[in-house]
Design an enzyme around this catalytic site. Structure first.
Site, mmCIF file in Angstrom:
data_model
loop_
_atom_site.group_PDB
_atom_site.id
_atom_site.type_symbol
_atom_site.label_atom_id
_atom_site.label_comp_id
_atom_site.label_asym_id
_atom_site.label_seq_id
_atom_site.Cartn_x
_atom_site.Cartn_y
_atom_site.Cartn_z
ATOM 1 N N ASP A 1 -1.419 0.762 -6.700
ATOM 2 C CA ASP A 1 -0.750 1.775 -5.884
ATOM 3 C C ASP A 1 0.761 1.733 -6.057
ATOM 4 O O ASP A 1 1.335 0.715 -6.467
ATOM 5 C CB ASP A 1 -1.103 1.600 -4.405
ATOM 6 C CG ASP A 1 -0.578 0.301 -3.811
ATOM 7 O OD1 ASP A 1 -0.724 -0.758 -4.466
ATOM 8 O OD2 ASP A 1 -0.020 0.335 -2.696
ATOM 9 N N GLU B 1 -1.437 -2.462 -2.054
ATOM 10 C CA GLU B 1 -0.509 -3.579 -1.879
ATOM 11 C C GLU B 1 0.756 -3.141 -1.158
ATOM 12 O O GLU B 1 1.301 -3.879 -0.328
ATOM 13 C CB GLU B 1 -0.157 -4.169 -3.252
ATOM 14 C CG GLU B 1 0.644 -5.469 -3.190
ATOM 15 C CD GLU B 1 2.155 -5.286 -3.215
ATOM 16 O OE1 GLU B 1 2.882 -6.294 -3.102
ATOM 17 O OE2 GLU B 1 2.623 -4.131 -3.349
ATOM 18 N N ASP C 1 4.435 -8.961 -10.749
ATOM 19 C CA ASP C 1 4.953 -7.978 -9.798
ATOM 20 C C ASP C 1 6.425 -8.239 -9.495
ATOM 21 O O ASP C 1 6.947 -7.789 -8.483
ATOM 22 C CB ASP C 1 4.123 -8.046 -8.502
ATOM 23 C CG ASP C 1 4.318 -6.839 -7.609
ATOM 24 O OD1 ASP C 1 4.853 -5.827 -8.082
ATOM 25 O OD2 ASP C 1 3.940 -6.914 -6.421
#
Length: 411
Positions: free
Chosen positions: A82, A177, A200
């Protein structure tokens, strides 16, 4: 390798996957599954035979071990599908500045959007690189589609090079997330990993073993409604009470006035009518004692404001979101030590850092899967100025490969 990871990234960012905190479903938006279905197709095509998308939108897959050793830990590499609700992710038009030679980058879709070197000094390290941006009308989605592209490129490398020795590798791509639900429905038993790494993070060469601890606070104000023509001495407007709380927040503990290891109180939403108002906050600090101090301060402010409105009342609800993963990772030093060495092997100077935020790894660590965070190479996340270079994504792919090799060598 750079072309491979960049081509993948360009395919992924044009798929709108914004999550929605107001939605009660998992995933919060069904369009996240559009990317999920594409990823499963690609995983099956490169030879990950058990790749699948579950009902919650999560993707699981396995790269089988190529080593004869039976004591190599099972590694999970994780990224989220997402993108943030903070700025539009619809109709993304990626642009590539090839062989960047310095200077500010003017975005083509909105001439008011400029990635300035003065605001993003990391651009000085990107000379000669190919920089991917949005056109300025949307975010790009490097957070975290860069991480997905890097894991996919590394997976293809492993499948095509069985002579490279490594243990079993699990792939996990999550949903939601960005709204704090990234691992709510993850099946750790099915995943079957010993530890993990999220991809990330930002700057190339960074390994992060510490995050904020995080809580959410909801304040509900119940005022006294009255016809305004007959309100004298009776009306207690819940909207004004809520505004009074916001007005009293200290200016030195907000996101825009803190950095480093300072935490903050951040109002994220306000709504209401005369009779009732709702305030939403996120509280962040690197320690639980810091969280408790800020929550006590916020409730004290609420109590002081509402004391001037004797007919009104409030509720103050704290919800735990995630905790500092360093508490767990300090018990597993090899996870960080090997990441540092892998980054060195990939040709970078390792930098250990702390995240002024959280990742899926924060919650996974406390769920029983110790999980550090590796760089994905992106910058200016959650904004139309977001960018990432092909070369930094390539370095992330190399880091993943070196990590898997290292765990096999040292077993």
């Amino acid at each position: 390798m750079a072309d491979s990871v960049t081509d993948r990234f360009l395919r992924y960012v044009v798929i709108d996957t914004q999550s929605d905190a107001k939605s009660p479903t998992q995933p919060s938006t069904m369009k996240q599954k559009d990317l999920g279905r594409l990823l499963v197709e690609e995983m099956l095509a490169i030879g990950i035979t058990d790749a699948h998308l579950d009902e919650h939108g999560y993707i699981y897959g396995t790269i089988p071990a190529t080593t004869s050793k039976n004591n190599v830990p099972v590694i999970c590499f994780c990224a989220h599908m997402d993108t943030a609700p903070d700025f539009s992710g619809t109709n993304v038009k990626p642009q590539i500045v090839r062989n960047y030679q310095g200077g500010d980058i003017q975005l083509t879709g909105d001439r008011n959007q400029v990635i300035r070197v003065s605001e993003h000094p990391v651009l000085k390290d990107q000379i000669g690189n190919d920089i991917v941006t949005s056109d300025g009308t949307t975010l790009l989605g490097a957070d975290d589609k860069a991480g997905i592209a890097e894991i996919m490129a590394a997976a293809e490398f492993f499948i095509n090079n069985p002579d490279v020795k490594h243990g079993a590798i699990r792939i996990l791509f999550t949903t939601d997330e960005e709204i704090g639900r990234g691992v709510d429905k993850v099946d750790l038993k099915k995943l079957g990993a010993d530890f993990g790494y999220t991809l990330d993070g930002e700057t190339a060469g960074t390994i992060e073993d510490e995050t904020f601890s995080a809580d959410a606070v909801e304040i509900v104000i119940k005022g006294v409604a009255m016809h305004p023509g007959f309100a004298f001495g009776k009306m207690e407007n819940a909207i004004k009470i809520a505004g009074g709380i916001i007005a009293r927040l200290p200016k030195d503990i907000t996101p825009e006035t803190t950095k480093g290891r300072d935490g903050f109180i951040h109002p994220t939403g306000i709504s209401g009518v005369m009779e009732k108002a709702n305030l939403s906050f996120i509280i962040r600090d690197f320690t639980e004692s810091g969280l408790n101090t800020k929550e006590t301060l916020l409730e004290d402010i609420t109590r002081q404001v509402i004391a001037d409105y004797p007919g009104s009342s409030y509720t103050f609800t704290v919800k735990e979101q995630y905790r500092n993963m360093k508490v767990v990772l300090d018990q597993h030093p090899g996870i960080i030590d090997y990441a540092v060495e892998a980054i060195s092997r990939a040709g970078m100077t390792p930098v250990r850092g702390s995240i002024r935020g959280g990742t899926d790894g924060s919650r996974l660590s406390f769920m029983g899967l110790p999980c550090a965070n590796l760089f994905a190479g992106g910058h200016a996340f959650h904004s139309p100025l977001e960018f990432v270079s092909s070369q930094d994504m390539e370095l992330a792919v190399k880091t993943v490969i070196e990590l898997a090799k290292l765990w096999e060598e040292r077993a």
